[in-house]
Motif scaffolding. Structure first.
Motif, short mmCIF file in Angstrom:
data_model
loop_
_atom_site.label_atom_id
_atom_site.label_comp_id
_atom_site.label_asym_id
_atom_site.label_seq_id
_atom_site.Cartn_x
_atom_site.Cartn_y
_atom_site.Cartn_z
N VAL A 19 0.90 -1.06 0.09
CA VAL A 19 -0.15 -0.09 0.00
C VAL A 19 0.80 1.09 0.00
N THR A 20 2.19 0.99 0.11
CA THR A 20 3.16 2.19 0.32
C THR A 20 3.30 2.58 -1.09
N ILE A 21 3.71 3.85 -1.07
CA ILE A 21 4.54 4.38 -2.70
C ILE A 21 5.82 5.01 -2.69
N GLN A 22 6.54 4.64 -3.56
CA GLN A 22 8.01 5.29 -3.53
C GLN A 22 7.81 6.66 -3.87
N PHE A 23 7.78 7.37 -2.70
CA PHE A 23 7.39 9.14 -3.09
C PHE A 23 7.91 9.80 -4.14
N PRO A 24 9.18 10.18 -4.11
CA PRO A 24 9.66 10.90 -5.35
C PRO A 24 9.43 10.47 -6.75
N GLU A 25 9.65 9.24 -6.85
CA GLU A 25 9.46 8.60 -8.29
C GLU A 25 8.03 8.33 -8.61
N GLU A 26 7.18 7.83 -7.34
CA GLU A 26 5.88 7.73 -7.97
C GLU A 26 4.80 9.06 -6.80
N GLU A 27 3.94 9.22 -7.40
CA GLU A 27 3.20 10.32 -6.69
C GLU A 27 1.66 9.90 -6.43
N ARG A 28 1.07 10.12 -5.53
CA ARG A 28 -0.13 10.04 -5.33
C ARG A 28 -0.96 11.29 -5.80
N PHE A 34 -8.07 19.98 -3.37
CA PHE A 34 -6.93 20.24 -2.59
C PHE A 34 -6.23 21.90 -2.53
N LYS A 35 -5.55 22.04 -1.36
CA LYS A 35 -5.25 23.56 -1.69
C LYS A 35 -3.54 23.36 -1.44
N GLY A 36 -2.89 23.51 -2.51
CA GLY A 36 -1.63 23.66 -2.51
C GLY A 36 -1.04 24.98 -2.77
N ARG A 37 0.19 25.24 -3.46
CA ARG A 37 0.93 26.09 -3.87
C ARG A 37 0.00 27.20 -4.74
N HIS A 38 0.05 28.44 -4.49
CA HIS A 38 -0.94 29.51 -5.01
C HIS A 38 -0.42 29.49 -6.60
N ALA A 39 -1.27 30.03 -7.21
CA ALA A 39 -0.71 30.48 -8.93
C ALA A 39 -1.61 31.77 -9.29
N LEU A 112 -5.46 28.36 -5.32
CA LEU A 112 -4.51 27.42 -4.71
C LEU A 112 -4.47 25.94 -5.62
N GLU A 113 -3.53 25.82 -6.19
CA GLU A 113 -3.44 24.79 -7.13
C GLU A 113 -2.84 23.33 -6.33
N HIS A 114 -2.42 22.53 -6.84
CA HIS A 114 -2.07 21.25 -6.44
C HIS A 114 -0.65 20.91 -6.23
N GLU A 115 0.21 21.98 -6.10
CA GLU A 115 1.52 21.57 -5.99
C GLU A 115 1.86 21.69 -4.27
N TYR A 116 2.45 20.62 -3.77
CA TYR A 116 2.60 20.61 -2.52
C TYR A 116 4.08 20.43 -2.14
N LEU B 142 -11.94 11.88 3.51
CA LEU B 142 -12.09 13.33 3.97
C LEU B 142 -11.54 14.17 2.93
N GLU B 143 -10.42 13.79 2.32
CA GLU B 143 -9.70 14.56 1.28
C GLU B 143 -10.76 14.65 0.30
N GLY B 144 -11.49 13.66 -0.29
CA GLY B 144 -12.40 13.59 -1.30
C GLY B 144 -13.68 14.80 -0.96
N ILE B 145 -14.19 14.92 0.24
CA ILE B 145 -15.05 15.60 0.58
C ILE B 145 -14.71 17.25 0.70
N THR B 146 -13.24 17.21 1.39
CA THR B 146 -13.13 18.78 1.77
C THR B 146 -11.60 19.33 0.85
N GLY B 147 -11.07 18.31 0.17
CA GLY B 147 -9.88 18.67 -0.31
C GLY B 147 -8.60 18.52 0.49
N ASN B 148 -8.58 18.44 1.83
CA ASN B 148 -7.32 18.25 2.54
C ASN B 148 -7.55 17.02 3.53
#
Lengths: 164, 392
Positions: A19-28, A34-39, A112-116, B142-148
């Motif tokens: 269930v784990t993913i290899q983060f820098p190579e693989e991304e979820r 989602f609220k990430g970096r602004h644009a 707020l874009e999806h870059e985290y 929760l991420e699906g409902i609210t984004g975070n």
């Protein structure tokens, strides 16, 4: 008996996908909201949506945004209307990614874009400038400053459809 | 006096591998047995209460939501309910139901997290890994409902931000079905695994009278038979439409705390399904005034750890005059010091984890021991300048 059931669980999981993913190579993938970096967004013709009104800076609960406005002219036009943001800085260490700047923006310029992946070696690097935040010029558009015909872009806030 | 010199004190913290958050404990031991305990908190004081006084009502909501990373939604709910009561605003029923839905999903995630942490402290890392893997299900919902995943920002003053779509409805039902099956398995594990029971059964036993004396709240208190749950005693939001069954146990030891928390998960699953079945149609928000009427109010909600208390005072302007928060860890913390006495030192992490502590939530003040007499008072400007110079 417990022992056998315990090892049965172990053996069952040996054959399951990890269930784990290899983060820098693989991304979820992140979710839509989602609220990430602004644009900072642009119109299709390449003009910046931001009009330098500083409402986002006033709304920010963490005082993370710094805006300095300057006057537009038809010879050097950055955004529709009278003013544009000459300086636009967001301190990513202060930012709490609440999205209130999005709500405050009258032109839907900041999103707020999806870059985290935000990490810095120095506190100074955490201050994102306008060049780092602004979207690339869309195809068919023209980079700012543009030379525009007088009287065309007089309105700061465009006609917008109601949000869904 | 002689005995005081003889006693051996073990300091733990503020930075210690066994502590997930900073706090300072001092345990006096006689061999392996703890004879005295004391705690000092306040290392993660962030001044959020004071911070709200300089911000408007909406900005304070975002700030208060960040008091706790695990139970952020209940903080926002408590604040919103209080401010809406002050403003005299009626929130639409659909918004209230979604508030409860997110609160119950959050309770599921918080209890699953606690199950993992407690199993880890007991040395049962397999259970820790499995329970946290399954917790990802509810985090994804929760991420699906609210984004975070945390700090959902589901609440706004006067309603909620997010709606439940048909796909989300289906995803939540599937997720809850999967979690219910897994939770049944975990309940069996924590009540039947002999190795695990030796760490939990009969440890930190709190009879009902003692629990009442110590003022235990939340699942910790309910494990000792105290019938107190804000959702049942004083239903807020939509809990009067979706009633919750009170879950108690009588044993009062760590095993009972496991059983109470896991049984609360089943109750949460039931409430989540009931809300999805009968989610009322309608608006999500109502208009809130910018300035809140003068007055003061108290707002209580049931956080996953117990009763969360908000005192809100408004002076009629667009900023709060005073907000006081009491998080459930604070009343429970005293029980650790009392119950530790007579137990082995190795049981201390389990006893501490048994109350599900959240240090940074409960740090409401900090006491600076100024032994050197170097009493420096700094203005805000001077402090800011000091910070800029320091990091230059």
């Amino acid at each position: 008996m417990n022992l056998i059931r315990g090892f049965a669980t172990t053996i069952k999981h040996v054959f399951e996908e990890p269930v784990t993913i290899q983060f820098p190579e693989e991304e979820r993938p992140v979710r839509e909201r989602f609220k990430g970096r602004h644009a900072l967004k642009r119109y299709d013709n390449g003009l910046e949506k931001c009009i330098g009104c500083s409402l986002c800076a006033a709304a920010c609960p963490a005082d993370a945004i710094w805006v300095e406005a300057a006057e537009n002219s038809d010879e050097a036009r950055y955004s529709p209307g009278e003013r544009y943001a000459r300086t636009y800085e967001i301190n990513m260490i202060r930012c709490i990614f609440c999205g209130y700047c999005e709500d405050a923006c009258p032109t839907e310029a900041i999103v707020l874009e999806h870059e985290y992946r935000l990490s810095f070696n120095d506190r100074v690097d955490a201050v994102y400038t306008k060049d780092m935040l602004i979207d690339p010029v869309p195809p068919g558009g023209q980079d700012t400053p543009q030379v525009t015909e007088p009287g065309k872009f007089t309105r700061s806030i465009p006609e917008m459809k109601d949000p869904d | 006096m002689q005995s005081k010199i003889d006693k051996f004190t073990i300091p733990i913290g503020p930075q210690h591998p066994a502590l997930k958050e900073p706090g300072h404990f001092e345990f006096s031991v006689d061999g392996e047995i703890v004879t005295d305990a004391s705690v000092r908190l306040g290392y993660v004081h962030r001044g959020i209460e004071k911070g709200t006084e300089g911000r408007n009502w909406v900005q304070s909501l975002y700030l208060l939501e960040r008091i706790c990373g695990i139970c952020s939604h209940v903080h926002a709910t408590a604040y919103c309910l209080g401010v809406e009561k002050l403003a005299g605003v009626e929130v639409p029923p659909r918004a209230q139901a979604i508030r409860v839905l997110v609160a119950e999903l959050e309770r599921v995630h918080s209890h699953m997290l606690w199950l993992g942490v407690a199993a880890h402290e007991a040395g049962f890392d397999t259970l820790f890994m499995y329970s946290w893997r399954d917790r990802e299900t509810v985090m994804n919902l929760l991420e699906g409902i609210t984004g975070n995943r945390v700090n959902y920002s589901a609440n706004v003053l006067g309603g909620v931000k997010c709606d439940i779509s048909a796909e989300q409805d289906e995803a939540i039902r599937q997720g809850v079905d999967f979690l219910e099956e897994r939770t049944r398995h975990y309940l069996e594990v924590v009540t039947s695994d002999m190795m695990f029971l030796r760490r939990t059964r009969g440890v930190a036993t709190t009879p009902k009278a003692q629990a009442r004396e110590l003022g235990l709240i939340g699942p910790t208190g309910r494990a000792s038979g105290i019938s107190h749950d804000v959702r049942v005693d004083a239903p807020y939001a939509a809990y009067d439409i979706y009633p919750v069954k009170l879950i108690t146990a009588t044993a009062g030891d760590l095993e009972a705390r496991f059983i109470v928390r896991i049984n609360e998960l089943f109750e949460s699953y039931r409430v989540i399904r009931q809300i999805l079945d009968t989610l009322p149609e309608g608006e999500l928000t109502v208009r809130m005034p910018r300035r809140i009427k003068e007055g003061e109010t108290v707002s209580r909600v049931e956080a996953p750890r117990g009763e969360l208390f908000y005192f809100i005072k408004s002076n009629g302007t667009d900023t709060p005059e005073r907000i006081k928060v009491r998080t459930p860890t604070l009343p429970n913390m005293a029980s650790v010091l009392v119950l530790a006495i007579g137990h082995q030192l190795a049981d201390i992490p389990m006893i501490l984890t048994g109350i599900d502590p959240c240090f940074s939530c409960n740090d409401r003040m900090v006491v600076v021991k100024d032994s050197g007499g170097d009493n420096r008072a700094m203005t805000w400007e001077a402090l800011r300048q000091y910070g800029i110079e320091y990091y230059r």
